[in-house]
Motif scaffolding. Structure first.
Motif, PDB file in Angstrom:
ATOM      1  N   TYR A 294       1.961   3.429  11.656  1.00  0.00           N
ATOM      2  CA  TYR A 294       2.588   3.909  11.805  1.00  0.00           C
ATOM      3  C   TYR A 294       3.503   4.945  11.506  1.00  0.00           C
ATOM      4  O   TYR A 294       2.973   6.513  11.129  1.00  0.00           O
ATOM      5  CB  TYR A 294       2.618   3.072  13.063  1.00  0.00           C
ATOM      6  N   VAL A 295       3.500   4.321   9.835  1.00  0.00           N
ATOM      7  CA  VAL A 295       4.669   4.874   8.937  1.00  0.00           C
ATOM      8  C   VAL A 295       3.584   5.986   7.876  1.00  0.00           C
ATOM      9  O   VAL A 295       4.926   7.096   7.484  1.00  0.00           O
ATOM     10  CB  VAL A 295       5.231   4.106   8.438  1.00  0.00           C
ATOM     11  N   LEU A 296       2.656   6.130   7.986  1.00  0.00           N
ATOM     12  CA  LEU A 296       1.862   7.397   7.376  1.00  0.00           C
ATOM     13  C   LEU A 296       2.149   8.732   7.922  1.00  0.00           C
ATOM     14  O   LEU A 296       3.142   9.419   8.637  1.00  0.00           O
ATOM     15  CB  LEU A 296       0.006   6.860   7.429  1.00  0.00           C
ATOM     16  N   PRO A 297       2.261   9.867   6.752  1.00  0.00           N
ATOM     17  CA  PRO A 297       3.226  10.566   7.297  1.00  0.00           C
ATOM     18  C   PRO A 297       1.688  11.606   8.792  1.00  0.00           C
ATOM     19  O   PRO A 297       0.780  11.248   8.972  1.00  0.00           O
ATOM     20  CB  PRO A 297       2.182  11.527   6.344  1.00  0.00           C
ATOM     21  N   PRO A 298       2.768  12.746   9.463  1.00  0.00           N
ATOM     22  CA  PRO A 298       1.603  12.783  10.384  1.00  0.00           C
ATOM     23  C   PRO A 298       0.220  13.553  10.002  1.00  0.00           C
ATOM     24  O   PRO A 298      -0.162  14.114   8.734  1.00  0.00           O
ATOM     25  CB  PRO A 298       2.681  14.290  10.699  1.00  0.00           C
ATOM     26  N   THR A 299      -0.599  13.181  11.056  1.00  0.00           N
ATOM     27  CA  THR A 299      -2.037  14.077  11.099  1.00  0.00           C
ATOM     28  C   THR A 299      -2.102  14.412   9.801  1.00  0.00           C
ATOM     29  O   THR A 299      -3.309  14.448   8.648  1.00  0.00           O
ATOM     30  CB  THR A 299      -2.411  13.326  12.423  1.00  0.00           C
ATOM     31  N   GLU A 300      -1.324  15.729  10.136  1.00  0.00           N
ATOM     32  CA  GLU A 300      -2.113  17.312   9.580  1.00  0.00           C
ATOM     33  C   GLU A 300      -1.378  16.917   8.243  1.00  0.00           C
ATOM     34  O   GLU A 300      -1.483  18.393   7.679  1.00  0.00           O
ATOM     35  CB  GLU A 300      -0.755  18.279  10.552  1.00  0.00           C
ATOM     36  N   GLU A 301      -0.432  16.611   8.057  1.00  0.00           N
ATOM     37  CA  GLU A 301       0.513  16.088   6.628  1.00  0.00           C
ATOM     38  C   GLU A 301      -0.576  14.995   5.513  1.00  0.00           C
ATOM     39  O   GLU A 301      -0.390  14.912   4.940  1.00  0.00           O
ATOM     40  CB  GLU A 301       1.519  15.687   6.450  1.00  0.00           C
ATOM     41  N   LEU A 302      -1.458  14.440   6.495  1.00  0.00           N
ATOM     42  CA  LEU A 302      -2.310  13.520   5.538  1.00  0.00           C
ATOM     43  C   LEU A 302      -2.795  14.053   4.411  1.00  0.00           C
ATOM     44  O   LEU A 302      -2.845  13.620   3.102  1.00  0.00           O
ATOM     45  CB  LEU A 302      -3.420  13.219   5.983  1.00  0.00           C
ATOM     46  N   PRO A 303      -3.869  15.074   4.722  1.00  0.00           N
ATOM     47  CA  PRO A 303      -4.195  15.301   3.380  1.00  0.00           C
ATOM     48  C   PRO A 303      -3.588  16.429   2.149  1.00  0.00           C
ATOM     49  O   PRO A 303      -3.686  15.388   0.903  1.00  0.00           O
ATOM     50  CB  PRO A 303      -5.202  16.830   3.985  1.00  0.00           C
ATOM     51  N   SER A 304      -2.292  16.838   2.519  1.00  0.00           N
ATOM     52  CA  SER A 304      -1.473  17.212   0.994  1.00  0.00           C
ATOM     53  C   SER A 304      -0.072  15.840   0.809  1.00  0.00           C
ATOM     54  O   SER A 304      -0.082  16.145  -0.019  1.00  0.00           O
ATOM     55  CB  SER A 304      -0.917  18.267   2.370  1.00  0.00           C
ATOM     56  N   SER A 305      -0.702  14.529   1.416  1.00  0.00           N
ATOM     57  CA  SER A 305       0.352  13.715   1.274  1.00  0.00           C
ATOM     58  C   SER A 305      -0.133  12.674   0.206  1.00  0.00           C
ATOM     59  O   SER A 305       0.402  12.055  -0.868  1.00  0.00           O
ATOM     60  CB  SER A 305       0.630  12.866   2.126  1.00  0.00           C
ATOM     61  N   LEU A 306      -1.465  13.298  -0.282  1.00  0.00           N
ATOM     62  CA  LEU A 306      -2.229  12.496  -1.695  1.00  0.00           C
ATOM     63  C   LEU A 306      -1.472  13.282  -3.349  1.00  0.00           C
ATOM     64  O   LEU A 306      -1.708  14.765  -2.708  1.00  0.00           O
ATOM     65  CB  LEU A 306      -3.733  13.245  -1.662  1.00  0.00           C
ATOM     66  N   PRO A 307      -1.709  12.328  -3.641  1.00  0.00           N
ATOM     67  CA  PRO A 307      -0.883  12.770  -5.429  1.00  0.00           C
ATOM     68  C   PRO A 307      -1.944  13.618  -5.874  1.00  0.00           C
ATOM     69  O   PRO A 307      -2.511  13.308  -5.826  1.00  0.00           O
ATOM     70  CB  PRO A 307       0.035  11.373  -5.621  1.00  0.00           C
ATOM     71  N   SER A 308      -1.159  14.594  -6.109  1.00  0.00           N
ATOM     72  CA  SER A 308      -1.703  15.747  -7.429  1.00  0.00           C
ATOM     73  C   SER A 308      -2.486  14.941  -8.468  1.00  0.00           C
ATOM     74  O   SER A 308      -1.682  15.259  -9.688  1.00  0.00           O
ATOM     75  CB  SER A 308      -1.252  17.160  -7.552  1.00  0.00           C
ATOM     76  N   LEU A 309      -3.358  14.238  -8.777  1.00  0.00           N
ATOM     77  CA  LEU A 309      -3.756  13.476 -10.288  1.00  0.00           C
ATOM     78  C   LEU A 309      -4.845  14.913 -10.960  1.00  0.00           C
ATOM     79  O   LEU A 309      -5.073  15.923 -10.906  1.00  0.00           O
ATOM     80  CB  LEU A 309      -3.522  12.322 -10.620  1.00  0.00           C
TER      81      LEU A 309
ATOM     82  N   GLU B 254       0.887  -0.927  -0.167  1.00  0.00           N
ATOM     83  CA  GLU B 254       0.212  -0.333  -0.318  1.00  0.00           C
ATOM     84  C   GLU B 254       0.874   1.154   0.215  1.00  0.00           C
ATOM     85  O   GLU B 254       1.858   1.170  -0.085  1.00  0.00           O
ATOM     86  CB  GLU B 254      -0.628  -0.320   1.476  1.00  0.00           C
ATOM     87  N   PRO B 255       0.530   2.344  -1.023  1.00  0.00           N
ATOM     88  CA  PRO B 255       1.455   3.286  -0.469  1.00  0.00           C
ATOM     89  C   PRO B 255       1.479   4.843   0.792  1.00  0.00           C
ATOM     90  O   PRO B 255       0.507   3.748   1.537  1.00  0.00           O
ATOM     91  CB  PRO B 255       0.805   4.179  -1.886  1.00  0.00           C
ATOM     92  N   ASN B 256       1.944   5.010   0.558  1.00  0.00           N
ATOM     93  CA  ASN B 256       2.026   5.845   2.095  1.00  0.00           C
ATOM     94  C   ASN B 256       1.460   7.491   2.456  1.00  0.00           C
ATOM     95  O   ASN B 256       2.238   7.958   2.578  1.00  0.00           O
ATOM     96  CB  ASN B 256       3.242   5.660   2.449  1.00  0.00           C
ATOM     97  N   PHE B 257       0.271   7.065   1.557  1.00  0.00           N
ATOM     98  CA  PHE B 257      -0.988   8.024   1.820  1.00  0.00           C
ATOM     99  C   PHE B 257      -2.500   7.235   2.408  1.00  0.00           C
ATOM    100  O   PHE B 257      -2.613   5.814   1.609  1.00  0.00           O
ATOM    101  CB  PHE B 257      -0.958   9.175   0.200  1.00  0.00           C
ATOM    102  N   LEU B 258      -3.696   8.158   2.391  1.00  0.00           N
ATOM    103  CA  LEU B 258      -4.488   7.402   2.206  1.00  0.00           C
ATOM    104  C   LEU B 258      -5.755   7.520   1.362  1.00  0.00           C
ATOM    105  O   LEU B 258      -6.159   8.851   1.128  1.00  0.00           O
ATOM    106  CB  LEU B 258      -5.520   7.658   3.836  1.00  0.00           C
ATOM    107  N   ALA B 259      -6.409   7.126  -0.014  1.00  0.00           N
ATOM    108  CA  ALA B 259      -7.259   7.378  -0.534  1.00  0.00           C
ATOM    109  C   ALA B 259      -8.222   6.532  -0.833  1.00  0.00           C
ATOM    110  O   ALA B 259      -9.037   6.202  -1.427  1.00  0.00           O
ATOM    111  CB  ALA B 259      -6.482   7.648  -1.841  1.00  0.00           C
ATOM    112  N   THR B 260      -8.412   5.485   0.085  1.00  0.00           N
ATOM    113  CA  THR B 260      -9.034   4.063   0.165  1.00  0.00           C
ATOM    114  C   THR B 260      -9.251   3.143   1.560  1.00  0.00           C
ATOM    115  O   THR B 260      -8.480   3.711   2.441  1.00  0.00           O
ATOM    116  CB  THR B 260      -8.711   3.501  -1.131  1.00  0.00           C
TER     117      THR B 260
END
Length: 1072
Positions: A319-334, A276-282
């Motif tokens: 646990y290795v997901l980005p910090p909570t405050e950075e989660l929204p900005s960690s999504l790739p921009s497509l 799984e990639p290191n961001f949350l989208a699914t």
């Protein structure tokens, strides 16, 4: 079947960012009442809709021919999309026409209700021969197959098994080099459809699927393992796993079955989760974790290795997901996409992880399981990233709260690992992240509470204590730490407490200043308290010894030294025992710990006393051989004493224990000779630095030497050294002679006579023969010291020596008899000895005595026996005559005369001391020149007497003078000795100069050369002083001796004359 182009969306990586489907959005809003395993549009519904019930009713009303015709029409439409369904033929609702998914559902419903097995098989084959390219079509095919399995499970299973075997065979037969992409891709699509079919089978067959579960999982794992890196298969595997797990969780008597394929199934899920990639989208993370939760409840229970693997992968994934405050900005921009509730996804995922932890505990509700789970959190609690530590701490807190609410008291043994985990959590009390500190407080107290519950009692652990601890420790913070340390001592078992301490010790090597400081502070409090038990000391000290070199911060090092002192104060014997066993005493690291114990003088004395007791442990050779003892404890003790002698911190303690150490080392060395442990003893060279550890005998002897050298009794060491008596200790045959000379030197210089005498008396009463021998040798020599009558009466000494007469050892009896014959025990002998002394002196004063060497030896023996009373004025006469014998033509005579002179200058008492000092001053120049005597024995005796004169005259640099006499070589050492002598006798330069002139006519070339060096040095360095003090008559004498060198046959003498002739002329002019 038409082949599809490659542009399918399935070629995107599994974790690639995509829009949430309506079904996923729906799931995101749901709570996890059923562990989140909810259904979607194509999944089986427990309660069919009214429309579906109406369809089923109509299908049942159709004949087999009509059902077959309907299936043919739907199949042809799905194959080519060219023919429309006729409402005349099937009587179905025309609004369903064109809706492909509903057609597949209809197809499946007809197959489900069809009673013609052959018809079902034929149309199932037609169904599976459709295109598998599009993901939605694969899902629709699976839905239809799943519906058919409701009543035709065996037929569906046989068809899928045949499909799998056929396509896998084709796949394997394709050459890797010549394989066509279309064929490979089509195989993946078919495999994907098969996976989905298995999931739908489980969803529709209900409890009838249970006997088939292992086989289904086996095929699913097989498909996945054939190409687990393929995104198409992974995208199908997870939905199928969700469906299968959901049905297994519904009950249906599932507990009666044991599923052997579950571990392989979970391994596949973990592989997907790892990629799984290191961001949350699914919802993939949440689904996988929840599927594992469901599977873990099945029989048999998961093996520990598999649970460890699950925890490792799941914890890392979250646990290795980005910090909570950075989660929204960690999504790739497509491409532009609707807003995703990333925080909602995150909360769902974290909740799934918490459910996993709680479920594992529920499967085995015990403190063992709690420790097992916490063990897998340790890596994250020690992470360098604050958000990872925070997440781990929050997971632990929720888990412990759940455990407190559910765990019943069983009074079972709590695992020792709990102490390790408590230590780890306690270190986070001073974490740099404020959001980690408070949960850390709560977790520590919750664990203590759980531990007490298991023991069936409670202590005063109040939740009011669970509050944030400020980084800068105040008095309040210190009080809380003290409360915690007391709680540790009351709650934890010895094994748990040991693990706690070991954890804190290990953290001393941390690069975090706060963590290192907190560890050292807690350890100091623990060591100062009563919680460390005797059985813990060895393991604790071993760990501390290993961690000490890795401590980065000086303050922590200082704190740990205080902790060592506290531990040593409470457990002195155990600490000393462990320190002796850690490594060779010469290691710097172990020496640091010994030095730490010397900070408290009472503790230092205890330590030295223990080392002495260990030194006294001398088992027989038979016992050593029978017990296969690798190393004697007494050897470690002597090695440690040797090292501590040269540490400033133990100087006062060594002085305090001087007498016991002396007797102990003397006895130990004799014992080692008895054992034959003399390997490498004689190979030692004291003027060569060697990093190699000393052997047992050499270590003991060097410790004996160091005992005198490092204290204020260096004169004793020098006395024995210059007599070459230390060499007597290197052989058992001459050992007693060496002890005698050592004791005589101690009596001469007043070296701890009272203390050593008392210790010798104790040793004489010992049952050990070697103790008796060492004691009587010392006592016999001390009887000639004027100090002994001050501390012991004649009657007491008589009783003691009489005791020695009864010893079974001949040497003890002989020395006791010798002691009884001393003048202390027989005062009437004094007058007789004085008379003999005068007679011997008169014989020696004869022009040509028959045996001057023998007379000198007897004189020396009588002088030694009269040391207690002194010899008075006759000592001056003896010294004067001995001075004349310094130039005797026989080396043995002049050597004996020089040696006795060194003794006689101490025998006159206070009344004649100044006269003897004057004679010593007259002897300095002759002694200096005899340092170059052709006879080496004379040289050694000259060094001894030269030093005796320096000590008598109290030169400032007499210790430095001894170093040069003992170990100096070459011109540098000669010049230093010259300087020490001249500078220590200011005002006597001209007299020394005139004495030296007489040696220019010496028949001994060595003495003549020594005189020339001395005269040359005086002319160069003290020319002005000579000009001031010399008289005209002195210059005439100077010229007389100097001019004689001009005609000397020796070339060196003539060169000396030429070199200094001008100086002599200038000196004569200045004096005139």
């Amino acid at each position: 079947m038409e082949s599809a182009p490659y542009g399918s969306s399935f070629h995107r990586p599994l974790g690639m960012f995509r829009h949430l489907s309506p079904r996923e959005e729906q799931e995101l809003e749901l709570d996890c009442s059923d562990l989140g395993l909810v259904g979607g549009a194509r999944e089986c519904c427990c309660d069919p809709s009214p429309l579906e019930r109406q369809l089923v009713s109509r299908i049942r009303a159709m004949s087999a021919t009509q059902q077959g015709l309907a299936l043919d029409i739907i199949c042809r439409y799905l194959e080519g999309h060219t023919q429309a369904l006729s409402p005349v033929h099937n009587g179905l609702c025309p609004t369903l026409v064109g809706q492909e998914t509903l057609l597949f559902r209809l197809f499946g419903l007809i197959l489900c209700e069809c009673t013609d097995v052959a018809l079902v098989k034929r149309h199932l084959n037609c169904l599976l021969e459709l295109s598998h390219q599009d993901s939605s079509q694969r899902e629709d095919i699976a839905l239809a197959v799943g519906l058919a399995s409701t009543t035709h499970l065996e037929e569906v299973w046989a068809l899928l098994e045949n499909l799998g075997s056929t396509w896998l065979l084709k796949w394997r037969n394709l050459s890797p080099e010549g394989q066509h992409p279309d064929a490979d891709l089509h195989c993946k699509w078919v495999s994907s459809t098969s996976l989905l079919c298995y999931g739908q089978m489980a969803a529709h067959a209900k409890e009838r699927i249970l006997p088939w579960v292992d086989s289904i999982i086996s095929w699913m794992v097989h498909y996945f393992s054939c190409s687990h890196c393929d995104d198409v298969l992974k995208a199908s595997f997870l939905p199928a796993a969700v469906l299968l797990t959901r049905e297994l969780r519904r009950g249906y008597g599932v507990q009666r079955y044991k599923f052997a394929q579950i571990p392989e199934f979970i391994q596949c899920l973990l592989l997907i989760l790892q990629e799984e990639p290191n961001f949350l989208a699914t919802l993939s993370r949440q689904k996988i974790i929840l599927v594992i939760v469901g599977l873990s409840n099945l029989q048999p229970s998961l093996q520990p290795w598999l649970k460890s693997r699950v925890l490792e992968v799941c914890l890392r994934s979250v646990y290795v997901l980005p910090p909570t405050e950075e989660l929204p900005s960690s999504l790739p921009s497509l491409d532009p996409s609707p807003d995703i509730d990333v925080m909602g996804l995150y909360k769902k995922t974290v909740h799934a992880l918490d459910l996993l932890l709680q479920n594992f505990f529920s499967e085995n509700p015990s403190m063992d399981e709690v420790c097992f789970l916490l063990q897998h959190m340790e890596h994250w609690l020690q992470s360098d990233k604050s958000h990872e530590r925070r997440r781990a701490m929050q997971s632990i807190l929720l888990l412990l709260l759940y455990v407190v609410d559910t765990l019943k008291s069983t009074e079972e043994a709590v695992p020792s690992m709990l102490g390790h985990q408590l230590g780890l959590l306690t270190l986070l009390w001073w974490d740099t992240d404020i959001e980690t500190q408070s949960p850390a407080h709560q977790c520590v107290y919750l664990l203590l509470q759980l531990s007490m519950q298991q023991k069936g009692r409670m202590v005063g652990l109040h939740q009011s204590k669970v509050r944030c601890f400020k980084v800068k420790a105040s008095g309040k913070g210190k009080a809380e730490l003290q409360h915690l340390v007391k709680a540790f001592g009351k709650v934890l078992s010895v094994a748990q407490h040991t693990q706690l301490v070991l954890m804190l010790l290990h953290s001393l090597s941390s690069c975090s200043l706060l963590q290192c400081h907190l560890s050292s502070k807690l350890l100091l409090m623990i060591f100062e308290g009563p919680s460390i038990k005797t059985e813990q000391v060895a393991e604790v000290l071993h760990s501390l010894f290993q961690e000490m070199p890795n401590i980065h911060f000086k303050k922590a090092q200082q704190t740990m030294m205080k902790a060592v002192i506290a531990l040593g104060t409470q457990h002195t014997p155990e600490v000393a025992e462990v320190l002796l066993s850690l490594c060779h005493p010469s290691e710097k690291q172990i020496l640091t710990l010994w030095i730490a114990l010397a900070a408290n003088y009472k503790l230092a004395r205890k330590v030295m006393n223990l080392l002495y007791m260990k030194l006294k442990l001398c088992p027989s050779l038979e016992i050593i051989q029978s017990s296969h003892q690798a190393q004697l404890i007494s050897l470690l003790a002597s090695g440690t004493i040797y090292e501590l002698l040269y540490t400033q911190e133990y100087r006062a303690t060594v002085r305090w224990a001087f007498a016991r150490l002396l007797l102990g080392l003397l006895t130990q060395l004799h014992y080692l000779f008895e054992l034959g442990m003399v390997e490498g003893f004689l190979d030692y060279q004291e003027d060569i630095l060697d990093s190699k550890p000393l052997g047992p005998c050499r270590t003991c002897l060097e410790a004996l030497k160091g005992l005198f050298w490092t204290t204020q009794y260096w004169e004793v060491f020098a006395h024995v050294k210059l007599l070459r008596a230390w060499e007597l200790f290197e052989h058992l045959e001459t050992y007693t002679e060496g002890v005698t000379i050592l004791a005589r030197a101690m009596a001469l210089y007043g070296c701890e006579v009272k203390a050593v005498l008392g210790q010798a008396i104790i040793s004489l009463k010992s049952t050990e023969e070697r103790d008796n021998i060492m004691a009587i040798l010392i006592i016999a020599e001390f009887l000639n010291s004027p100090e002994v009558p001050k501390h012991m009466s004649q009657r007491a000494m008589d009783n003691l020596l009489s005791l020695g007469l009864n010893s079974p050892n001949w040497l003890v009896r002989a020395m006791s008899l010798k002691g009884l014959s001393s003048i202390l025990m027989n005062p009437k002998k004094v007058a007789l000895l004085h008379g003999m002394l005068r007679d011997l002196l008169n014989s020696l004063l004869q022009p040509e005595p028959q045996d001057p060497q023998g007379l000198i030896a007897i004189l020396g023996d009588i002088l030694h026996r009269l040391e207690l009373q002194g010899v008075g004025a006759i000592s001056v006469q003896i010294a004067q005559h001995l001075l004349q014998l310094f130039e005797h033509h026989k080396a043995k005579v002049r050597g004996s005369a020089i040696f006795l002179f060194g003794n006689v200058i101490y025998s006159g008492g206070r009344k004649f001391q100044q006269l003897l000092k004057n004679l010593a001053l007259q002897a300095l120049v002759p002694l200096l020149f005899h340092l170059a005597d052709p006879c080496q024995e004379v040289v050694m005796r000259t060094k001894f007497t030269f030093l005796c004169c320096a000590i008598l005259m109290k030169w400032v640099f007499r210790k430095e003078l001894f170093s040069k006499l003992a170990w100096g070589h070459g011109l540098g050492a000669e010049y230093d000795i010259f300087i020490f002598m001249v500078e220590s006798n200011f005002g006597s330069h001209h007299w020394f100069f005139m004495q030296a002139l007489t040696y220019l006519g010496s028949p001994y070339r060595n003495l003549k050369l020594a005189a020339m060096k001395f005269i040359g040095g005086m002319l160069q360095d003290y020319f002005l002083d000579l000009c001031f003090h010399l008289r005209k008559s002195d210059t005439e004498t100077l010229k007389k001796y100097f001019d004689a060198l001009q005609e000397d046959p020796d070339d060196i003498c003539r060169r000396f004359y030429l070199s200094f002739s001008k100086d002599i002329i200038y000196l004569s002019q200045y004096v005139a």
